[in-house]
Design a protein around this motif. Sequence first.
Motif, mmCIF file in Angstrom:
data_model
loop_
_atom_site.group_PDB
_atom_site.id
_atom_site.type_symbol
_atom_site.label_atom_id
_atom_site.label_comp_id
_atom_site.label_asym_id
_atom_site.label_seq_id
_atom_site.Cartn_x
_atom_site.Cartn_y
_atom_site.Cartn_z
ATOM 1 N N THR A 1 -33.407 -25.010 -8.466
ATOM 2 C CA THR A 1 -34.305 -25.126 -7.295
ATOM 3 C C THR A 1 -35.260 -23.911 -7.177
ATOM 4 O OG1 THR A 1 -32.899 -24.015 -5.790
ATOM 5 C CG2 THR A 1 -32.555 -26.433 -5.975
ATOM 6 N N ASP B 1 -29.654 -22.758 -10.145
ATOM 7 C CA ASP B 1 -29.281 -23.902 -9.452
ATOM 8 C C ASP B 1 -30.318 -25.180 -9.365
ATOM 9 O OD1 ASP B 1 -31.138 -23.167 -7.553
ATOM 10 O OD2 ASP B 1 -29.824 -22.465 -6.099
ATOM 11 N N THR C 1 -37.013 -25.495 0.319
ATOM 12 C CA THR C 1 -36.530 -25.546 -0.983
ATOM 13 C C THR C 1 -37.051 -26.804 -1.787
ATOM 14 O OG1 THR C 1 -34.164 -25.169 -0.146
ATOM 15 C CG2 THR C 1 -34.080 -26.309 -2.010
ATOM 16 N N THR D 1 -37.018 -29.182 -4.905
ATOM 17 C CA THR D 1 -36.296 -29.858 -5.945
ATOM 18 C C THR D 1 -37.116 -30.625 -6.805
ATOM 19 O OG1 THR D 1 -35.637 -31.695 -4.292
ATOM 20 C CG2 THR D 1 -34.331 -29.730 -4.541
ATOM 21 N N LYS E 1 -36.730 -21.867 -4.053
ATOM 22 C CA LYS E 1 -36.760 -21.464 -2.581
ATOM 23 C C LYS E 1 -38.154 -20.517 -1.978
ATOM 24 C CE LYS E 1 -32.213 -22.788 -2.186
ATOM 25 N NZ LYS E 1 -32.006 -23.809 -1.361
ATOM 26 N N SER F 1 -38.672 -18.144 -5.091
ATOM 27 C CA SER F 1 -37.772 -17.435 -6.095
ATOM 28 C C SER F 1 -37.175 -18.879 -6.840
ATOM 29 C CB SER F 1 -36.210 -16.974 -5.361
ATOM 30 O OG SER F 1 -35.641 -17.948 -4.466
ATOM 31 N N ASP G 1 -29.373 -18.017 -0.241
ATOM 32 C CA ASP G 1 -29.820 -19.216 -0.091
ATOM 33 C C ASP G 1 -29.404 -19.973 -1.584
ATOM 34 O OD1 ASP G 1 -31.037 -20.025 2.752
ATOM 35 O OD2 ASP G 1 -31.708 -17.843 1.792
ATOM 36 N N HIS G 2 -29.554 -19.395 -2.563
ATOM 37 C CA HIS G 2 -29.303 -20.139 -3.893
ATOM 38 C C HIS G 2 -27.745 -20.232 -4.250
ATOM 39 C CE1 HIS G 2 -33.402 -20.696 -5.533
ATOM 40 N NE2 HIS G 2 -33.541 -19.361 -5.145
ATOM 41 N N SER G 3 -27.349 -21.111 -4.903
ATOM 42 C CA SER G 3 -25.778 -21.188 -5.105
ATOM 43 C C SER G 3 -25.379 -20.526 -6.727
ATOM 44 C CB SER G 3 -25.502 -22.534 -5.173
ATOM 45 O OG SER G 3 -26.436 -23.496 -6.168
ATOM 46 N N TYR H 1 -39.628 -18.319 1.281
ATOM 47 C CA TYR H 1 -38.892 -17.283 2.278
ATOM 48 C C TYR H 1 -40.263 -17.030 3.056
ATOM 49 C CZ TYR H 1 -35.300 -17.270 -0.943
ATOM 50 O OH TYR H 1 -34.128 -17.586 -1.965
ATOM 51 N N CYS I 1 -35.062 -18.903 4.593
ATOM 52 C CA CYS I 1 -35.728 -19.910 3.621
ATOM 53 C C CYS I 1 -36.430 -21.015 4.465
ATOM 54 C CB CYS I 1 -34.445 -20.360 2.904
ATOM 55 S SG CYS I 1 -35.022 -21.668 1.749
ATOM 56 N N SER J 1 -34.305 -20.229 -9.762
ATOM 57 C CA SER J 1 -32.590 -20.276 -9.818
ATOM 58 C C SER J 1 -32.145 -21.001 -10.885
ATOM 59 C CB SER J 1 -31.917 -20.050 -8.658
ATOM 60 O OG SER J 1 -30.457 -20.433 -8.695
#
Length: 322
Positions: free
Chosen positions: A189, A187, A206, A208, A191, A183, A164-166, A193, A203, A185
């Motif tokens: 964010t 990116d 998220t 942010t 996440k 988690s 799910d992470h970029s 789960y 997920c 990251s």
Amino acid sequence: MADSLPSTIVAVATLPGHSERAWDAVWNPTRPLLASCSADKTVRMYAYSRPDGDLRFSHLTTLATGHTKSVRSLAWTPSGKTLATGSFDSNIGIWEQEHADEEDGVASGEWECVSQLEGHETECKSVAYSSTGTLLASCSRDKTVWVWEVHPDADFECMAVLMDHSQDVKCVAWHPSEEILASASYDDTIKLYVDDPSDDWYCSATLTGHTSTVWSVAFSPDGGYLASASDDRTIRIWKRVDEARWETVLVLGGHERSIYSISWGVGVGGGLGWLASTGSDGIVQVWEFSVRLFLDSWDTPLISGRNPSPKVLELLRPRGIG
């Protein structure tokens, strides 16, 4: 500022031995042991005691792990009998100690690698056991989070590969009593789960708000809050307001540079415990949190900046203590 704080942090020991950067250090949850890992590819074990009231450490052993690159992270099982090592060589080592008589709670048997988990394509950044010890999570620069189920005889089964992470995933952490995995990251964010009994891990949320890399996450001891630390020099405190919904209730500053690591423990005196943070500014900060219940009115703002409803509220109060 430090002079006005109610407590101070005092160094009680310096533990030499690693020949390169030390990446992680973790307390054994059941025995007087501290494990550390390093870019020198080893794990060092220390015993500690208070023979005359002062905390004393002694080096027990050094594990030549066999990892071909830095050992980046460590995780003990809740039983304290098994140690996981996550390495930049993309692999995870599982270590157990041969049976031996214990003296002062510390066994003298040799540690051996009983399993090696492969699957990540590149650097493994973090490993973490669930509160029951039946699940192990790992994350990597390959942008994935893996969930492994622990079986007898050091056997592991991959239950999920979460993509799910970029960007690079820096850290994983388990909820203290539920099978909820967080988690952090590159990116920006966080996440969360959960396992769908009829399907698979997915997920569920998220989070942010950070404006740069999130390096570390940690749940509060009661599981009702989550802390996240970022390259944006802030710590955000998230409150669980619904089964799968978490909201920011507080943003902490104080660090001058990136915040790389946080740890949330029970502290003393009740409340929500103590949160320690550190980063590239070389400073360790410790925050004490408490929850106050009170009857409020419409004209008093919450810490998050929103107006409260006219009913009993929970107010998260931070206090820097060192």
